[in-house]
Design a protein around this motif. Sequence first.
Motif, PDB file in Angstrom:
ATOM      1  N   LYS A 199       0.935   4.270  -2.839  1.00 27.95           N
ATOM      2  CA  LYS A 199       0.645   5.672  -2.521  1.00 27.95           C
ATOM      3  C   LYS A 199       1.788   6.583  -2.950  1.00 27.95           C
ATOM      4  CE  LYS A 199      -2.665   5.225   1.263  1.00 27.95           C
ATOM      5  NZ  LYS A 199      -2.813   5.222   2.728  1.00 27.95           N
ATOM      6  N   GLU A 200       3.014   6.119  -2.746  1.00 29.26           N
ATOM      7  CA  GLU A 200       4.188   6.908  -3.144  1.00 29.26           C
ATOM      8  C   GLU A 200       4.247   7.102  -4.652  1.00 29.26           C
ATOM      9  OE1 GLU A 200       6.424   8.671  -1.431  1.00 29.26           O
ATOM     10  OE2 GLU A 200       5.152   8.165   0.293  1.00 29.26           O
ATOM     11  N   GLU A 239       0.814  -1.219   0.000  1.00 29.26           N
ATOM     12  CA  GLU A 239       0.000   0.000   0.000  1.00 29.26           C
ATOM     13  C   GLU A 239       0.849   1.271   0.000  1.00 29.26           C
ATOM     14  OE1 GLU A 239      -3.554  -0.221   1.754  1.00 29.26           O
ATOM     15  OE2 GLU A 239      -3.928   1.925   1.522  1.00 29.26           O
ATOM     16  N   GLU A 240       1.873   1.272   0.848  1.00 23.59           N
ATOM     17  CA  GLU A 240       2.734   2.437   0.999  1.00 23.59           C
ATOM     18  C   GLU A 240       3.378   2.815  -0.332  1.00 23.59           C
ATOM     19  OE1 GLU A 240       3.364   5.404   3.071  1.00 23.59           O
ATOM     20  OE2 GLU A 240       2.351   3.673   3.973  1.00 23.59           O
ATOM     21  N   GLU A 241       3.900   1.799  -0.977  1.00 20.14           N
ATOM     22  CA  GLU A 241       4.588   1.994  -2.254  1.00 20.14           C
ATOM     23  C   GLU A 241       3.620   2.524  -3.327  1.00 20.14           C
ATOM     24  OE1 GLU A 241       6.754  -0.916  -5.343  1.00 20.14           O
ATOM     25  OE2 GLU A 241       6.936  -1.556  -3.234  1.00 20.14           O
TER      26      GLU A 241
END
Lengths: 415, 415
Positions: free
Chosen positions: B232-233, B228-230
Amino acid sequence: MVVELVSVGTELLLGNIVNTNTQYLAEKCALLGLSMYHQVTVGDNRERLSQVLKTALDRSDVVILTGGLGPTEDDLTKEVCAEVMGSSLEEDDHTRDLITEYFKNSIYKEIPDNNWKQALVPQGAKVLENHNGTAPGLILEKDGKTAILLPGPPGELKPLFEEQVFPYLQERQPEVIRSQMIKLCGQGESQVEDKLLDLINGQSNPTIATYAKTAEVHLRITAKASNEEEAKELLKPVVKEIKNRFGNDVFTTKEEETIEMAVVRLLKKHELTVTTAESCTGGLISGRIVNVSGASEVFREGFVTYSNKAKRKRLNVNKSTLKQYGAVSKQTAKEMALGGVFATGADVCIAVTGIAGPISEGEKPVGLVYIACYLKDKVKVEEYHFKGNREKIREQSVVKALDLLRRSILSNYNT
Amino acid sequence: MVVELVSVGTELLLGNIVNTNTQYLAEKCALLGLSMYHQVTVGDNRERLSQVLKTALDRSDVVILTGGLGPTEDDLTKEVCAEVMGSSLEEDDHTRDLITEYFKNSIYKEIPDNNWKQALVPQGAKVLENHNGTAPGLILEKDGKTAILLPGPPGELKPLFEEQVFPYLQERQPEVIRSQMIKLCGQGESQVEDKLLDLINGQSNPTIATYAKTAEVHLRITAKASNEEEAKELLKPVVKEIKNRFGNDVFTTKEEETIEMAVVRLLKKHELTVTTAESCTGGLISGRIVNVSGASEVFREGFVTYSNKAKRKRLNVNKSTLKQYGAVSKQTAKEMALGGVFATGADVCIAVTGIAGPISEGEKPVGLVYIACYLKDKVKVEEYHFKGNREKIREQSVVKALDLLRRSILSNYNT
């Protein structure tokens, strides 16, 4: 004759747009008495489109392909069809002229190179002139099978189909198909079906199909015969019987007439003017009336009185009525309708107040709607309990309001 | 993972209804990052449904079937799926209890015999509880292939998919897909694409898809990543860049927010009330504002002034203005907006007057529309030349009016 629909376009596979062409074409094919067993959507991909087309031509007599006739490299329908049906592409002079003509009246200074691709047609194909775009429609026949290619934009597809494909298919149908539309308001689909059960079960020609719309039910009665006269004779008694069973619930028997058109027609006939006093519908009723071209003869103005203060100021609703019964009440609806007529001098006023949700007001539930109609010194108020979300409740209110207006005119003039 | 949609129902082949489920599911599957190459519609026919399902399971990993789960003899989807996937039907106790429960609260005195058929499920299937009807959803897995069966009514299908199928598919997707919506008003789709050409061509992750709506363009930016983090980035810089390029043309970045919701949000933020003065739109603008739950905080009333007399009486438009410039003019639009504020004490008024057609008025062409917005002692008037039929012209006028209102607030408050 079996027909199959093939929609071509990656945007459909991605869910970017709703495929309304398929519904349009399916309804028209049913009207023509053609059988349809499959509808397929495939992307702008040469191999998969080719496979889908081969399967379709194998199991169906006529394949109608929509989309993929544009000028870009993605657009492959014509190329793949020509290949599958063993034809080659050649330039069509007339189409080339039309493309030149089309761009003359456009914002483009030069004709984009890509667009010349649209002048190429499969050898031996019947070219259908497109008055609303640069991609012509095409009909290819080979070994008893037919492929009909139409552009994807509905504004191009529909006139092309209506004017050129429909007559072409009709000619190839040995039987004559005629159908009659009957539109009803006032009963649910299952109620309508219950009342027609004997007719629906008892007869295969004509057939009766029901279509549920927001607060309306449409019936299509379709007859097959060897000639037009015979088809009409088959329709007549069934249409008459249905009209008898539903009486004033029938608001039109014209294919293209909407309920607001029927209402405006009645108002014109009796030389009446109408005004609107809307709370929860917020202007959607007047919006529907103004849909009708020529509405200015019967509609001059309307009020959207959302707050209590506006109901008092514009429509002279009593403060005590609002206090005692609340804004959503039979009494308020009645006073809104009276106030609308008083403020404008119109002959008729239709007023709506209700709770569209999502939050109920005190003891009054979401979906509670009062509709009042003033006509010739009489006010009729109806209470409804609609189901669904805010939008659905408001949509149903609009149709029921137009219908109450229609019924009030009918009962007043005995027509 | 390749997914295929199979819609089951003769009513679709007859064109009785538009297949909106397919668009809904296709968009959701795209959002999940699944590949889709085919969508097929087939009737309530055992042999053809069986054939279509076999083909689909052969070329795709997941097949989502919709419709044909009802209680009547026509409904065959479950039976055919069980047969094709080599499973047998058995009664599911929990589903039986739910059916009993469902009918307790209905108008039926007895449970129709047919409905017990809906308690039968293929052995080994995952049963998805349906809170809006009696047909449960079903998931069958066999030899690495999956069939997902969902009821046809959108009111049952959507919650089932959202709550139970979406998470199921998401779990089986090795990659995380995240997407961001950006909605614009003020530019056409091709203009938007031109301005994004470098981004669209230069990047495959995230991807940028454009969706043309009436007078709006929606952009969906979608990123695939391992977490998820990636994801979003990956989204962040592209979203930022697009927002920079389009500035105030962006009216929302929220998936579910409509332009009227954005307008009501801004009005609330600045504690402004609005009124409407509508001619050709006939109440559709106020109707859109009232779409928004909680609109009563910012909207109290509106005027539909279709006739010249109503424009004079309700909005105090000068007789000489109407005579000299006509009802469809910059001057009249301006006076309508001023008059609306004066009559109601609202902070803002949006006024529209135009020629929706089909008949032009003197030298003024169909599609000529003036939209005025009064806010804080300033009136801004814009002239539009819309294309299309009466309905399209009015629809575009409504969106542009809401957009002018939005822009007026933004420029006044520098937000």
